[in-house]
Design a protein around this motif. Structure first.
Motif, PDB file in Angstrom:
ATOM      1  N   PHE A  19       0.831  -1.206   0.000  1.00 59.68           N
ATOM      2  CA  PHE A  19       0.000   0.000   0.000  1.00 59.68           C
ATOM      3  C   PHE A  19       0.867   1.258   0.000  1.00 59.68           C
ATOM      4  O   PHE A  19       0.643   2.179  -0.790  1.00 59.68           O
ATOM      5  CB  PHE A  19      -0.925   0.005   1.212  1.00 59.68           C
ATOM      6  CG  PHE A  19      -1.990   1.060   1.156  1.00 59.68           C
ATOM      7  CD1 PHE A  19      -3.264   0.766   0.686  1.00 59.68           C
ATOM      8  CD2 PHE A  19      -1.741   2.364   1.571  1.00 59.68           C
ATOM      9  CE1 PHE A  19      -4.250   1.734   0.616  1.00 59.68           C
ATOM     10  CE2 PHE A  19      -2.706   3.344   1.511  1.00 59.68           C
ATOM     11  CZ  PHE A  19      -3.974   3.031   1.034  1.00 59.68           C
ATOM     12  N   PHE A  20       1.853   1.300   0.890  1.00 57.04           N
ATOM     13  CA  PHE A  20       2.708   2.482   0.971  1.00 57.04           C
ATOM     14  C   PHE A  20       3.555   2.658  -0.287  1.00 57.04           C
ATOM     15  O   PHE A  20       3.795   3.790  -0.727  1.00 57.04           O
ATOM     16  CB  PHE A  20       3.613   2.397   2.201  1.00 57.04           C
ATOM     17  CG  PHE A  20       2.920   2.698   3.496  1.00 57.04           C
ATOM     18  CD1 PHE A  20       2.271   3.911   3.688  1.00 57.04           C
ATOM     19  CD2 PHE A  20       2.898   1.775   4.524  1.00 57.04           C
ATOM     20  CE1 PHE A  20       1.618   4.205   4.880  1.00 57.04           C
ATOM     21  CE2 PHE A  20       2.254   2.054   5.721  1.00 57.04           C
ATOM     22  CZ  PHE A  20       1.610   3.267   5.901  1.00 57.04           C
ATOM     23  N   SER A  21       4.009   1.556  -0.875  1.00 57.15           N
ATOM     24  CA  SER A  21       4.844   1.671  -2.077  1.00 57.15           C
ATOM     25  C   SER A  21       4.030   2.118  -3.290  1.00 57.15           C
ATOM     26  O   SER A  21       4.524   2.865  -4.128  1.00 57.15           O
ATOM     27  CB  SER A  21       5.529   0.330  -2.368  1.00 57.15           C
ATOM     28  OG  SER A  21       4.569  -0.679  -2.634  1.00 57.15           O
ATOM     29  N   ILE A  22       2.782   1.679  -3.372  1.00 54.88           N
ATOM     30  CA  ILE A  22       1.930   2.044  -4.507  1.00 54.88           C
ATOM     31  C   ILE A  22       1.380   3.460  -4.359  1.00 54.88           C
ATOM     32  O   ILE A  22       1.263   4.211  -5.336  1.00 54.88           O
ATOM     33  CB  ILE A  22       0.777   1.031  -4.668  1.00 54.88           C
ATOM     34  CG1 ILE A  22       1.334  -0.338  -5.068  1.00 54.88           C
ATOM     35  CG2 ILE A  22      -0.250   1.516  -5.687  1.00 54.88           C
ATOM     36  CD1 ILE A  22       0.304  -1.450  -5.067  1.00 54.88           C
ATOM     37  N   ASN A  23       1.055   3.837  -3.120  1.00 52.07           N
ATOM     38  CA  ASN A  23       0.381   5.120  -2.874  1.00 52.07           C
ATOM     39  C   ASN A  23       1.274   6.110  -2.126  1.00 52.07           C
ATOM     40  O   ASN A  23       0.785   6.891  -1.307  1.00 52.07           O
ATOM     41  CB  ASN A  23      -0.905   4.876  -2.066  1.00 52.07           C
ATOM     42  CG  ASN A  23      -1.877   3.967  -2.786  1.00 52.07           C
ATOM     43  OD1 ASN A  23      -2.257   4.212  -3.923  1.00 52.07           O
ATOM     44  ND2 ASN A  23      -2.260   2.883  -2.130  1.00 52.07           N
ATOM     45  N   TYR A  24       2.572   6.087  -2.417  1.00 57.53           N
ATOM     46  CA  TYR A  24       3.485   7.014  -1.741  1.00 57.53           C
ATOM     47  C   TYR A  24       3.143   8.478  -2.036  1.00 57.53           C
ATOM     48  O   TYR A  24       3.461   9.380  -1.252  1.00 57.53           O
ATOM     49  CB  TYR A  24       4.933   6.722  -2.150  1.00 57.53           C
ATOM     50  CG  TYR A  24       5.212   6.917  -3.621  1.00 57.53           C
ATOM     51  CD1 TYR A  24       5.620   8.158  -4.121  1.00 57.53           C
ATOM     52  CD2 TYR A  24       5.078   5.865  -4.514  1.00 57.53           C
ATOM     53  CE1 TYR A  24       5.869   8.337  -5.469  1.00 57.53           C
ATOM     54  CE2 TYR A  24       5.325   6.040  -5.871  1.00 57.53           C
ATOM     55  CZ  TYR A  24       5.719   7.270  -6.345  1.00 57.53           C
ATOM     56  OH  TYR A  24       5.961   7.448  -7.686  1.00 57.53           O
ATOM     57  N   SER A  25       2.485   8.744  -3.161  1.00 58.61           N
ATOM     58  CA  SER A  25       2.112  10.121  -3.515  1.00 58.61           C
ATOM     59  C   SER A  25       1.081  10.704  -2.554  1.00 58.61           C
ATOM     60  O   SER A  25       0.899  11.915  -2.506  1.00 58.61           O
ATOM     61  CB  SER A  25       1.567  10.176  -4.943  1.00 58.61           C
ATOM     62  OG  SER A  25       0.395   9.384  -5.060  1.00 58.61           O
ATOM     63  N   TRP A  26       0.420   9.844  -1.771  1.00 57.76           N
ATOM     64  CA  TRP A  26      -0.573  10.332  -0.813  1.00 57.76           C
ATOM     65  C   TRP A  26       0.054  11.200   0.271  1.00 57.76           C
ATOM     66  O   TRP A  26      -0.634  11.994   0.908  1.00 57.76           O
ATOM     67  CB  TRP A  26      -1.294   9.155  -0.163  1.00 57.76           C
ATOM     68  CG  TRP A  26      -2.273   8.457  -1.055  1.00 57.76           C
ATOM     69  CD1 TRP A  26      -2.314   8.487  -2.424  1.00 57.76           C
ATOM     70  CD2 TRP A  26      -3.362   7.612  -0.664  1.00 57.76           C
ATOM     71  NE1 TRP A  26      -3.335   7.714  -2.906  1.00 57.76           N
ATOM     72  CE2 TRP A  26      -3.996   7.160  -1.855  1.00 57.76           C
ATOM     73  CE3 TRP A  26      -3.848   7.181   0.561  1.00 57.76           C
ATOM     74  CZ2 TRP A  26      -5.096   6.308  -1.819  1.00 57.76           C
ATOM     75  CZ3 TRP A  26      -4.937   6.331   0.588  1.00 57.76           C
ATOM     76  CH2 TRP A  26      -5.558   5.898  -0.592  1.00 57.76           C
TER      77      TRP A  26
END
Length: 237
Positions: A19-26
């Protein structure tokens, strides 16, 4: 279950890392909760299918191959206590996995923890029976436990990708085929539950598909139950 560190990491830590690697832009600009719930739902689905399939269907296959299932049945006189015991353990393990994932992500990105955790809990408890019944089909197959583990855990990633990125389909039979993917089934059920809890639910034919697939999974499990052998079919126990 707690002693199996790889299973714990696979079901709890892996979804968080992905989750963190895919959505780091959050960390720079996050979506509002109504859009973020789709991302939550995809990982809830990933975790729920992993927990149920690994903890029940694949565990029964492992028990049968090791001769444990036969011993348990001779002691208890039936497969029911063993299978129900595995189901109860996965209720606890699944809720813990979903709780840790949801709470960590919600705290980091400041989303409503209670609403999202309640959505995950309601979804898991509702889809648990159909997923449980579907997982019995794995235990009914005459394959080695190692082969079954490898196959299921390899297929979970393309199944998750397909559920999230396949796009919409209007054809009835194509939609049914897509919904037979257990990850998509849980993903769609998660969104349905969130919409119902936030009074934003608009019933349509897709919700009928969820009911149909639930019944299909249960029917598969009923057939598979009678085909689960207590003695190993691949080696002498």
């Amino acid at each position: 279950m707690i002693d199996e560190k790889i299973a714990l990491a696979w079901s709890i830590l892996l979804p968080l890392l992905l989750f963190f690697s895919i959505n780091y832009s959050w960390f720079h600009a996050k979506p509002d909760v109504s859009k973020a719930v789709y991302y939550y739902a995809s990982f809830w689905a990933f975790s729920a299918v992993l927990v149920v399939f690994n903890g029940i269907g694949l565990r029964l296959t492992d028990f049968r191959e090791l001769g444990i299932l036969k011993s348990f049945v001779f002691i208890c006189g039936s497969k029911v206590p063993i299978i129900v015991g595995l189901l109860l353990s996965q209720i606890v393990f699944g809720l813990v996995s979903l709780a840790l994932f949801t709470v960590v992500i919600s705290i980091v990105f400041d989303y409503p923890i209670f609403l999202l955790f309640f959505t995950a809990t309601c979804t898991y408890l509702v889809v648990l029976l159909p997923l449980f019944m579907l997982s019995l089909s794995i235990a009914s197959l005459s394959v080695r436990a190692s082969s079954a583990y490898t196959l299921v855990n390899m297929l979970i990633f393309p199944a998750t990708y397909l559920a999230i990125y396949r796009g919409e389909s209007t054809d009835f039979f194509t939609t049914i085929l897509y919904y037979l993917n257990p990850v998509e089934y849980v993903f769609r059920f998660s969104v349905f539950t969130y919409d119902a809890l936030t009074n934003n639910l608009h019933l349509n034919s897709n919700h009928l598909f969820l009911l149909v697939i639930s019944l299909v999974y249960i029917a598969i499990g009923v057939i598979a139950w009678s085909k689960i052998k207590i003695a190993s079919t691949v080696r002498r126990t």
